[in-house]
Scaffold this motif. Sequence first.
Motif, PDB file in Angstrom:
ATOM      1  N   TRP A 136      52.499  13.872  47.231  1.00  0.00           N
ATOM      2  CA  TRP A 136      52.120  14.468  45.958  1.00  0.00           C
ATOM      3  C   TRP A 136      52.910  13.830  44.812  1.00  0.00           C
ATOM      4  N   MET A 137      54.206  13.617  45.033  1.00  0.00           N
ATOM      5  CA  MET A 137      55.051  13.000  44.015  1.00  0.00           C
ATOM      6  C   MET A 137      54.627  11.566  43.755  1.00  0.00           C
ATOM      7  N   ARG A 138      54.359  10.815  44.818  1.00  0.00           N
ATOM      8  CA  ARG A 138      53.928   9.419  44.692  1.00  0.00           C
ATOM      9  C   ARG A 138      52.628   9.321  43.896  1.00  0.00           C
ATOM     10  N   ASN A 139      51.677  10.198  44.207  1.00  0.00           N
ATOM     11  CA  ASN A 139      50.400  10.183  43.485  1.00  0.00           C
ATOM     12  C   ASN A 139      50.593  10.548  42.020  1.00  0.00           C
ATOM     13  N   GLY A 140      51.493  11.473  41.744  1.00  0.00           N
ATOM     14  CA  GLY A 140      51.772  11.847  40.356  1.00  0.00           C
ATOM     15  C   GLY A 140      52.391  10.707  39.571  1.00  0.00           C
ATOM     16  N   VAL A 141      53.341  10.018  40.181  1.00  0.00           N
ATOM     17  CA  VAL A 141      53.980   8.881  39.522  1.00  0.00           C
ATOM     18  C   VAL A 141      52.976   7.762  39.301  1.00  0.00           C
ATOM     19  N   LYS A 142      52.149   7.500  40.317  1.00  0.00           N
ATOM     20  CA  LYS A 142      51.146   6.438  40.197  1.00  0.00           C
ATOM     21  C   LYS A 142      50.184   6.719  39.048  1.00  0.00           C
ATOM     22  N   SER A 143      49.704   7.951  38.953  1.00  0.00           N
ATOM     23  CA  SER A 143      48.763   8.268  37.875  1.00  0.00           C
ATOM     24  C   SER A 143      49.450   8.213  36.515  1.00  0.00           C
ATOM     25  N   ALA A 144      50.717   8.635  36.442  1.00  0.00           N
ATOM     26  CA  ALA A 144      51.437   8.581  35.164  1.00  0.00           C
ATOM     27  C   ALA A 144      51.635   7.141  34.708  1.00  0.00           C
ATOM     28  N   VAL A 145      51.962   6.248  35.642  1.00  0.00           N
ATOM     29  CA  VAL A 145      52.149   4.841  35.289  1.00  0.00           C
ATOM     30  C   VAL A 145      50.831   4.235  34.832  1.00  0.00           C
ATOM     31  N   LEU A 146      49.764   4.505  35.558  1.00  0.00           N
ATOM     32  CA  LEU A 146      48.461   3.952  35.172  1.00  0.00           C
ATOM     33  C   LEU A 146      48.011   4.472  33.818  1.00  0.00           C
ATOM     34  N   LEU A 147      48.223   5.756  33.556  1.00  0.00           N
ATOM     35  CA  LEU A 147      47.859   6.304  32.250  1.00  0.00           C
ATOM     36  C   LEU A 147      48.739   5.718  31.148  1.00  0.00           C
ATOM     37  N   GLY A 148      50.012   5.476  31.441  1.00  0.00           N
ATOM     38  CA  GLY A 148      50.906   4.872  30.454  1.00  0.00           C
ATOM     39  C   GLY A 148      50.501   3.461  30.107  1.00  0.00           C
ATOM     40  N   VAL A 149      50.125   2.692  31.117  1.00  0.00           N
ATOM     41  CA  VAL A 149      49.673   1.321  30.868  1.00  0.00           C
ATOM     42  C   VAL A 149      48.374   1.342  30.075  1.00  0.00           C
ATOM     43  N   SER A 150      47.485   2.234  30.447  1.00  0.00           N
ATOM     44  CA  SER A 150      46.215   2.351  29.727  1.00  0.00           C
ATOM     45  C   SER A 150      46.448   2.700  28.259  1.00  0.00           C
ATOM     46  N   ASP A 151      47.340   3.656  28.008  1.00  0.00           N
ATOM     47  CA  ASP A 151      47.645   4.041  26.630  1.00  0.00           C
ATOM     48  C   ASP A 151      48.286   2.888  25.862  1.00  0.00           C
ATOM     49  N   ALA A 152      49.158   2.133  26.522  1.00  0.00           N
ATOM     50  CA  ALA A 152      49.819   1.008  25.859  1.00  0.00           C
ATOM     51  C   ALA A 152      48.812  -0.075  25.500  1.00  0.00           C
ATOM     52  N   VAL A 153      47.879  -0.343  26.397  1.00  0.00           N
ATOM     53  CA  VAL A 153      46.856  -1.355  26.111  1.00  0.00           C
ATOM     54  C   VAL A 153      45.981  -0.903  24.955  1.00  0.00           C
ATOM     55  N   GLU A 154      45.637   0.378  24.918  1.00  0.00           N
ATOM     56  CA  GLU A 154      44.842   0.889  23.801  1.00  0.00           C
ATOM     57  C   GLU A 154      45.613   0.789  22.491  1.00  0.00           C
ATOM     58  N   GLU A 155      46.918   1.052  22.552  1.00  0.00           N
ATOM     59  CA  GLU A 155      47.733   1.069  21.336  1.00  0.00           C
ATOM     60  C   GLU A 155      48.000  -0.335  20.794  1.00  0.00           C
ATOM     61  N   ILE A 156      48.430  -1.254  21.641  1.00  0.00           N
ATOM     62  CA  ILE A 156      48.814  -2.579  21.144  1.00  0.00           C
ATOM     63  C   ILE A 156      47.794  -3.656  21.462  1.00  0.00           C
ATOM     64  N   GLY A 157      46.847  -3.373  22.329  1.00  0.00           N
ATOM     65  CA  GLY A 157      45.801  -4.337  22.648  1.00  0.00           C
ATOM     66  C   GLY A 157      46.231  -5.306  23.735  1.00  0.00           C
ATOM     67  N   MET A 158      45.256  -6.041  24.219  1.00  0.00           N
ATOM     68  CA  MET A 158      45.508  -7.030  25.261  1.00  0.00           C
ATOM     69  C   MET A 158      46.177  -8.249  24.638  1.00  0.00           C
ATOM     70  N   PRO A 159      47.060  -8.922  25.381  1.00  0.00           N
ATOM     71  CA  PRO A 159      47.697 -10.124  24.832  1.00  0.00           C
ATOM     72  C   PRO A 159      46.677 -11.246  24.680  1.00  0.00           C
ATOM     73  N   THR A 160      46.850 -12.019  23.622  1.00  0.00           N
ATOM     74  CA  THR A 160      45.945 -13.144  23.410  1.00  0.00           C
ATOM     75  C   THR A 160      46.409 -14.319  24.253  1.00  0.00           C
ATOM     76  N   GLU A 161      45.468 -15.059  24.761  1.00  0.00           N
ATOM     77  CA  GLU A 161      45.805 -16.227  25.569  1.00  0.00           C
ATOM     78  C   GLU A 161      45.918 -17.440  24.658  1.00  0.00           C
ATOM     79  N   THR A 162      47.101 -18.014  24.615  1.00  0.00           N
ATOM     80  CA  THR A 162      47.319 -19.203  23.805  1.00  0.00           C
ATOM     81  C   THR A 162      47.304 -20.426  24.696  1.00  0.00           C
TER      82      THR A 162
END
Length: 84
Positions: free
Chosen positions: A10-36
């Motif tokens: 249960w703890m592992r699943n909670g941490v996994k979902s929190a990390v995935l939601l955090g990454v998703s929120d970060a991508v929405e906030e700052i956007g995907m990196p541009t490829e140079t």
Amino acid sequence: MSNNFNFFEWMRNGVKSAVLLGVSDAVEEIGMPTETEGSDKNMLGFLQNAKTQKISNTASSSSTRGGSRKRLGRSLKDIEPSSK
């Protein structure tokens, strides 16, 4: 229905979902990196440099092990009262 509750799963699943939601929120906030043009070469150079530094640090620390490491806690000898 199973009555087995696995706390660690249960703890592992909670941490996994929190990390995935955090990454998703970060991508929405700052956007995907541009490829140079040189980003792949820069990353490869950085990784190779980090690998050589790690190898040199490991070699130097293994030769100077004589008490130069910082202890992060107390050992059992420190905890137990000395018997006199």
